[in-house]
Design an enzyme around this catalytic site. Structure first.
Site, PDB file in Angstrom:
ATOM      1  CE  LYS A   1      -3.231   2.993   1.098  1.00 48.63           C
ATOM      2  NZ  LYS A   1      -3.934   3.486   0.262  1.00 48.63           N
TER       3      LYS A   1
ATOM      4  CE  LYS B   1      -2.869   7.744   7.924  1.00 49.91           C
ATOM      5  NZ  LYS B   1      -2.741   6.381   7.071  1.00 49.91           N
TER       6      LYS B   1
HETATM    7  P1  NAD Z   1     -11.655   9.531   8.182  1.00 46.30           P
HETATM    8  O1  NAD Z   1     -10.706  10.588   9.147  1.00 46.30           O
HETATM    9  O2  NAD Z   1     -12.623  10.157   7.239  1.00 46.30           O
HETATM   10  O3  NAD Z   1     -12.588   8.525   8.902  1.00 46.30           O
HETATM   11  C1  NAD Z   1     -11.834   7.940  10.231  1.00 46.30           C
HETATM   12  C2  NAD Z   1     -13.101   7.580  11.209  1.00 46.30           C
HETATM   13  O4  NAD Z   1     -12.642   6.900  12.189  1.00 46.30           O
HETATM   14  C3  NAD Z   1     -14.005   8.895  11.665  1.00 46.30           C
HETATM   15  O5  NAD Z   1     -15.442   8.567  11.373  1.00 46.30           O
HETATM   16  C4  NAD Z   1     -13.558   8.860  12.974  1.00 46.30           C
HETATM   17  O6  NAD Z   1     -14.564   9.233  13.751  1.00 46.30           O
HETATM   18  C5  NAD Z   1     -13.250   7.392  13.327  1.00 46.30           C
HETATM   19  N1  NAD Z   1     -12.599   7.124  14.641  1.00 46.30           N
HETATM   20  C6  NAD Z   1     -11.156   7.925  14.822  1.00 46.30           C
HETATM   21  N2  NAD Z   1     -10.884   7.606  16.120  1.00 46.30           N
HETATM   22  C7  NAD Z   1     -11.670   6.278  16.471  1.00 46.30           C
HETATM   23  C8  NAD Z   1     -11.553   5.495  17.644  1.00 46.30           C
HETATM   24  N3  NAD Z   1     -10.856   5.555  18.387  1.00 46.30           N
HETATM   25  N4  NAD Z   1     -12.780   4.585  17.808  1.00 46.30           N
HETATM   26  C9  NAD Z   1     -13.684   4.532  16.800  1.00 46.30           C
HETATM   27  N5  NAD Z   1     -13.729   5.543  15.668  1.00 46.30           N
HETATM   28  C10 NAD Z   1     -12.686   6.166  15.563  1.00 46.30           C
HETATM   29  O7  NAD Z   1     -10.421   8.921   7.423  1.00 46.30           O
HETATM   30  P2  NAD Z   1     -10.610   7.990   5.899  1.00 46.30           P
HETATM   31  O8  NAD Z   1     -10.440   9.037   4.870  1.00 46.30           O
HETATM   32  O9  NAD Z   1     -12.150   7.284   6.004  1.00 46.30           O
HETATM   33  O10 NAD Z   1      -9.410   7.145   6.235  1.00 46.30           O
HETATM   34  C11 NAD Z   1      -9.363   5.967   7.149  1.00 46.30           C
HETATM   35  C12 NAD Z   1      -8.281   5.108   6.680  1.00 46.30           C
HETATM   36  O11 NAD Z   1      -8.160   4.551   5.380  1.00 46.30           O
HETATM   37  C13 NAD Z   1      -6.799   5.786   6.885  1.00 46.30           C
HETATM   38  O12 NAD Z   1      -5.902   4.871   7.315  1.00 46.30           O
HETATM   39  C14 NAD Z   1      -6.485   6.432   5.303  1.00 46.30           C
HETATM   40  O13 NAD Z   1      -5.257   6.605   5.312  1.00 46.30           O
HETATM   41  C15 NAD Z   1      -7.185   5.060   4.753  1.00 46.30           C
HETATM   42  N6  NAD Z   1      -7.471   5.349   3.324  1.00 46.30           N
HETATM   43  C16 NAD Z   1      -8.204   6.537   2.967  1.00 46.30           C
HETATM   44  C17 NAD Z   1      -8.556   6.686   1.638  1.00 46.30           C
HETATM   45  C18 NAD Z   1      -9.416   7.893   1.387  1.00 46.30           C
HETATM   46  O14 NAD Z   1      -9.477   8.366  -0.039  1.00 46.30           O
HETATM   47  N7  NAD Z   1     -10.051   8.938   1.991  1.00 46.30           N
HETATM   48  C19 NAD Z   1      -8.155   5.850   0.607  1.00 46.30           C
HETATM   49  C20 NAD Z   1      -7.244   4.936   0.916  1.00 46.30           C
HETATM   50  C21 NAD Z   1      -7.070   4.508   2.422  1.00 46.30           C
END
Ligand code: NAD
Length: 301
Positions: A169, A238
């Site tokens: 990744k 990150k």
């Molecule tokens: P985001 O910030 O939109 O969502 C994270 C969610 O986790 C939020 O709803 C938040 O309230 C919740 N959260 C945080 N701490 C928590 C806890 N302790 N307990 C329960 N819930 C908790 O982030 P995202 O964009 O959805 O990304 C999530 C992961 O996926 C990351 O690792 C990111 O790098 C990866 N990712 C994101 C994308 C993208 O395009 N957004 C693409 C591929 C991978």
């Protein structure tokens, strides 16, 4: 299948929604009540903590925004590790191979299998079920989970070694991060010389410079200057930092990665962690004294 899902953000929400729509029974938790409520309205069952999720199901998935959040949710107080039914923890987040291996070791002490499952393809891919889903963990677990994971995208087995899918990744996201800043520099150069950025993007997309930034991000979020693609700069930084760390751990020094890393540090200090990652062009524009796109600047078809 009964599935627990923790972290219902930009990525987690559409993935969880697709799993419900495919007929799986979901038990969900997020620290933000409003997103839990929205999924309950679609048929999910609300849980009160990661432990509560792991008390109710054998299979727990998570999509969380930081390494610390993954570690806390998996192994902290009231975490998945304390659950009475859980057998496997599937981390869909990007945490790097060192953190994945750490979580793997801590969960193994309680006979919980940690499975790496980072995804690529953005919010659009999560909504459409077209993500690249990279899995590392025991092969038998992979086979068991494959039908459910196929609901969110194309599933790849990377290897049995804990963290292997994270390395995959990070290699992918290093390229994605590079595409944005490199395309920004190319377009800013053209605009400085008087070229039309919309024409530039059309030409690049018909030529050999085409990449995910020119194909998706510029037409949708940069040229119209909406900067709303759905991935936070903090998350991109990150991943870039994790890729650089991974290279360092392997004894590698990479020239392009170093330059890309420096550029993204400028972006996060100029635009902030909450900005959309497509805002990476702004400090490059400022340095050059030009603005790309805006009125009439969207790419023609
Ligand atoms: P985001 O910030 O939109 O969502 C994270 C969610 O986790 C939020 O709803 C938040 O309230 C919740 N959260 C945080 N701490 C928590 C806890 N302790 N307990 C329960 N819930 C908790 O982030 P995202 O964009 O959805 O990304 C999530 C992961 O996926 C990351 O690792 C990111 O790098 C990866 N990712 C994101 C994308 C993208 O395009 N957004 C693409 C591929 C991978």
């Amino acid at each position: 299948m009964d599935i627990g899902f923790i972290g219902l953000g930009n990525m987690g929400f559409p993935m969880a929604r697709r799993l419900i729509e495919a007929g799986h029974r979901l038990v969900v938790f997020d620290t933000r009540k409003e997103v839990v409520d929205r999924l309950v309205a679609r048929g999910a069952i609300a849980a009160s903590s990661p432990k509560d999720v792991a008390d109710q199901v054998e299979t727990v998935m998570a999509s969380l925004p930081s390494l610390q959040a993954s570690l806390d949710v998996a192994t902290g107080a009231n975490g998945v590790i304390e659950g009475t039914r859980v057998k496997r923890f599937i981390d869909l987040s990007t945490v790097g191979s060192a953190m994945a291996a750490k979580i793997h070791g801590l969960l193994a002490k309680r006979d919980i299998v940690q499975i790496d499952c980072p995804v690529s393809g953005g919010v659009g891919g999560a909504e459409k079920g077209t993500l690249a889903v990279m899995v590392s963990g025991p092969k038998a677990e992979f086979e068991l989970l494959k039908p459910a994971l196929a609901v969110i995208g194309k599933v790849f087995f990377i290897g049995e070694k804990p963290g292997a899918a994270q390395t995959m990744k990070l290699a992918n996201n290093f390229l994605s991060a590079t595409a944005i800043v490199a395309t920004s520099e190319a377009v800013v150069m053209g605009v400085k010389a008087g070229l039309d950025p919309a024409v530039m993007i059309d030409v690049i997309n018909a030529g050999s410079g085409m990449n995910t930034a020119s194909r998706d991000k510029f037409p949708r979020s940069v040229l119209p200057r909406t900067f709303d693609f759905g991935f936070a700069t903090g998350l991109m930084v990150k991943d870039v930092r994790l890729a650089l760390e991974e290279m360092k751990q392997l004894g590698l020094s990479m020239e392009v990665a170093d330059a890309v890393g420096r550029l993204w540090e400028i972006v996060i200090s100029a635009e902030g962690a909450e900005s959309d990652f497509t805002a990476a062009i702004k400090p490059i524009e400022q340095k050059a004294g030009v603005v790309v796109g805006g009125k009439g600047g969207s790419a023609g078809k």
